[in-house]
Design a protein around this motif. Sequence first.
Motif, PDB file in Angstrom:
ATOM      1  N   THR A   1      24.557 -32.554 -46.693  1.00  0.00           N
ATOM      2  CA  THR A   1      24.704 -32.391 -48.134  1.00  0.00           C
ATOM      3  C   THR A   1      23.404 -31.832 -48.706  1.00  0.00           C
ATOM      4  OG1 THR A   1      23.917 -34.636 -48.594  1.00  0.00           O
ATOM      5  CG2 THR A   1      26.296 -34.332 -48.307  1.00  0.00           C
ATOM      6  N   ILE A   2      23.511 -31.196 -49.850  1.00  0.00           N
ATOM      7  CA  ILE A   2      22.340 -30.729 -50.614  1.00  0.00           C
ATOM      8  C   ILE A   2      22.510 -31.216 -52.044  1.00  0.00           C
ATOM      9  CG2 ILE A   2      21.110 -28.717 -51.511  1.00  0.00           C
ATOM     10  CD1 ILE A   2      21.866 -27.205 -48.988  1.00  0.00           C
ATOM     11  N   GLY A   3      21.466 -31.858 -52.552  1.00  0.00           N
ATOM     12  CA  GLY A   3      21.519 -32.347 -53.923  1.00  0.00           C
ATOM     13  C   GLY A   3      22.387 -33.564 -54.096  1.00  0.00           C
TER      14      GLY A   3
ATOM     15  N   GLU B   1      23.719 -36.861 -55.251  1.00  0.00           N
ATOM     16  CA  GLU B   1      23.453 -37.656 -56.450  1.00  0.00           C
ATOM     17  C   GLU B   1      23.826 -39.110 -56.161  1.00  0.00           C
ATOM     18  OE1 GLU B   1      25.971 -35.686 -59.170  1.00  0.00           O
ATOM     19  OE2 GLU B   1      24.840 -33.810 -59.140  1.00  0.00           O
TER      20      GLU B   1
ATOM     21  N   SER C   1      19.227 -40.261 -49.873  1.00  0.00           N
ATOM     22  CA  SER C   1      18.820 -38.860 -49.891  1.00  0.00           C
ATOM     23  C   SER C   1      19.714 -38.030 -48.987  1.00  0.00           C
ATOM     24  CB  SER C   1      17.365 -38.745 -49.413  1.00  0.00           C
ATOM     25  OG  SER C   1      17.272 -39.084 -48.040  1.00  0.00           O
ATOM     26  N   ASP C   2      19.614 -36.711 -49.125  1.00  0.00           N
ATOM     27  CA  ASP C   2      20.335 -35.799 -48.228  1.00  0.00           C
ATOM     28  C   ASP C   2      19.910 -36.021 -46.781  1.00  0.00           C
ATOM     29  OD1 ASP C   2      21.843 -34.248 -50.193  1.00  0.00           O
ATOM     30  OD2 ASP C   2      19.907 -33.451 -50.807  1.00  0.00           O
TER      31      ASP C   2
ATOM     32  N   CYS D   1      27.337 -34.050 -54.936  1.00  0.00           N
ATOM     33  CA  CYS D   1      26.245 -33.224 -54.422  1.00  0.00           C
ATOM     34  C   CYS D   1      26.511 -31.786 -54.844  1.00  0.00           C
ATOM     35  CB  CYS D   1      26.130 -33.331 -52.901  1.00  0.00           C
ATOM     36  SG  CYS D   1      27.639 -32.903 -52.015  1.00  0.00           S
ATOM     37  N   ALA D   2      25.500 -30.967 -54.713  1.00  0.00           N
ATOM     38  CA  ALA D   2      25.644 -29.558 -55.092  1.00  0.00           C
ATOM     39  C   ALA D   2      26.309 -28.748 -53.993  1.00  0.00           C
ATOM     40  CB  ALA D   2      24.281 -28.964 -55.425  1.00  0.00           C
TER      41      ALA D   2
ATOM     42  N   GLN E   1      30.179 -25.165 -52.453  1.00  0.00           N
ATOM     43  CA  GLN E   1      29.202 -25.224 -53.535  1.00  0.00           C
ATOM     44  C   GLN E   1      29.905 -25.580 -54.832  1.00  0.00           C
ATOM     45  OE1 GLN E   1      27.342 -21.353 -53.429  1.00  0.00           O
ATOM     46  NE2 GLN E   1      25.871 -21.984 -51.874  1.00  0.00           N
TER      47      GLN E   1
END
Length: 905
Positions: A375-377, A379, A383-384, A826-827, A845
């Motif tokens: 994952t990226i970002g 929430e 953490s990722d 997540c982003a 995305q």
Amino acid sequence: MPSATQKAETPTAFNAPQSERLAHDALVNEARRFIAVAHRIEHDDDYANEQRFHNATYRVDDTHVIEFTRERGDSRYALGREGFNLWLYASGQIHANKGLFSYFLKPSEGGEPSAACFLGLLDQQGSTEQTVRLLPLEPEAGPQAQQFAVLGPEAAWYITRFAGLAAAVRVSLSADEQMRWSTALWNDAGADRQVILSTYLNPFLRHGIHPSSEDVWFRRGDIMTADDGSRNVIIRVNEDIDRENSVVNHGVIGRSLHTHEGAELLSEAITTSRTNYIGGSRHTAHAPRSVRNGTMNRTASVTELTDTAVSADLLRIHLPASSLLRQETTLTVTHNDPHHGHWLKQQDRPDEADRRLERFRADEAARHNALSLRTIGLEASASDAVFGSFFEHLKRQVDVCAEIRGYMQASASSLIGVRDVCQAIEAQLLWRPAAARNKLLEVLAYTGPDGRCLRQYALPDKAGRPGRVDSRPFIDQGVWVIATLATYLRATGDHPMLSELVGYHQLVETDPPHAVKTDAVDTVLDHLIRIADYLLDHRDPSTGCLRAMYGDWNDAIDGLGLTDEPGQTYGNGVSVMATLQLYQNCLEMDELLASSDHPLREQHRARYRQAAEHLATALQQHAIAATDTHTRRILHGWGHNQEYEIGGYRDLDGKARDGLAANAMWVLSGMAQRDPQYNQDILEAFQRLDGPFGLKTFAPGFGRDTRRAGRIGNLPLGTAENGACYVHATAFGIMALFRLGQPDRAWEQLLKILPFAMPQRHVSHSPFIMPNSYSLIDEAGAFGESMNDWQTGSSNVVLKTLIHDAAGIQPTQEGIWVNPATWAPCAEIHLRLTLRGRPIELIWQREAAQARTFIVNGDVKTGQTHPHSGVARLRLTYDQLKTTANTITVLDQAPAEHTCVPQNY
């Protein structure tokens, strides 16, 4: 024969040439890397928060975790293959077994260690002034000693920094099942030191799971001198397997010492007597008297009959500044091997041991490099980096459950569960299809000629004698076999497997029961037909639903099949969950037969399609409880002659109750897609089942007045399935929420059950893999505690949910659906896997487009609007996917709100 006693300490020519430098030692470099990570965690709060799993446990890299001392709980890692189970704990405790043969018994809580290592500092007079236990780690080492553990899939490291010295004990397993303790001790202080290093091993080496007072009578320890002058220990254990078979087990404990940069062995004491080492009946291996005193008053080269034979040494060492000592200790176990002594001549040097570990590490990594998810970002509280690391550990957890060869927990009832292993295989096949295929063939061979799948089985022993089985007729075993074969063929296209020839096993009701291989051999497809027909034959004629017999997936509800009617072993009580699974199986059998050349293909396909229609009608007529206010609930099941319900408005205890499993399976089986009118009722049931740690299996729980439901009332209220979060069931519910078009609610529940994602929860087990439950008992101080980890089906359901539902790659017979959930916390999500030889990288995305957009290998593709949700999804055939690389990007904008919409896969 050597004399039974000898001078306690004698100088030896044990030292190896001082040819290696401290900076080039692989174990030292590993330990220094971990020490640097520990230092940064302790002094950099931002870094610590980025790497934290929970409390005292942190990420080192994607496949290793570091754990500091915990007041409650203990993390562990499972090492081993081909049925060898080695459990390494962050505390430093170990246990190991292969089948019912125990290398090391699991210690009782507070029990003394069976493998230990100690370090003592000597004063100028040669007396011990301070000691620290290197293994297991000291629970309260004090300010003078800093200790932590690092766990990974190839080894565990136990690191100690003490009075300017540093020590690392690495416990690992060779491919040939040789256990190894590699110890590095080096001096970072400016002054020379004299120290004691002591290693103690007390392996069990018997078929059994508990010690007895008679074990010592059949055990002998001998000190043996190898060709290189090293003194080693052989422990011999004689045991009678039964009246006709005896075995001699040898534990060959090899020892080698290597000194560098001025380190010098001053003297060595070695004994085979536990009493010599610990100091008498009032002492223990927690703190042996010989270590505290710095000397052994006596040593024994032979121990037999009146004392426990062990391997224990006491080494006095001169350790100048920047010098290094490496000790290698190995345990090799043989059975009825007259040449067991040759293992004494095969001791590795440290560099050879390090290379062995590196090969093992590379092989282990290669087993798992075909699948990753990032994952990226993110929430969330995690953490990722931690989420990505969790996925790597999750794969290994699934792999352990899929490859199980029985007795993983070293208990007489710990067999290979057909239901359990099939669910694990259904996840494992996504990155290890060959291993999944082999295990599926093994499971299929334990089908009875009548199509009944055993609940649990054990493989034959080395002499070919059949293993014991669980003969209780839980009705749901076969439904998982069919579902797993269907998933395997969608992902692999291995249709020739349907023609593979497999045998059968016939149940023999002895005490204990076992299964014998029959002479009959049939194809895999014919096995599936027999399994499906066995299930269809066990429908209740009055309702058309599948009888529960001994029980279904929810083992604790094992009262539905009971009856008091004379002459009947089981009644016509029904499992709605298993009926839903059988409905799904009928559709899967139609699908499997369509790709086969079975001579009765069309007749069977028509028969299974008709059976699916009958099952769907029966479920709609009998599995829905309704009130005059038009509210509805999906029942978990009912008892004989529908005398009582479970999961309705007035259960056997008069309470209105919701059950999670049947509601979830209504969606997962495809019934929600067939008839979506109950979807809102399911969501309302999930809302009532919600709790602080995820969806509860039942709400409310069961009291002692509900014995007719089964043994669930014997569970403390608020634990496991009884009014708490049994994570396996919760994971079914999460998958159902995704398929009901509720990604925000699905992710909310997913983050609740991930052990690292709720910092307010106490984690009593390993926070980097899935547990089996979260309790809801406040008064007992067990709020949020888990009963077990590693061997739980929650792991495979979570992994499948992340791939098929969150990331949205769903294999079919013709190709794949690309259908990620429309929202995630997540982003971006990055998934990498291979299906039918086509490498796929999916990138999702969020909020990157005004409408869902698909880009395949640089080309924009148009998706198909889902008939229920209105969300676009993309279908790609396998011919449209390249065999080199495929990049699929999905650009999404999260919808403003979510509605209940079924997802049809």
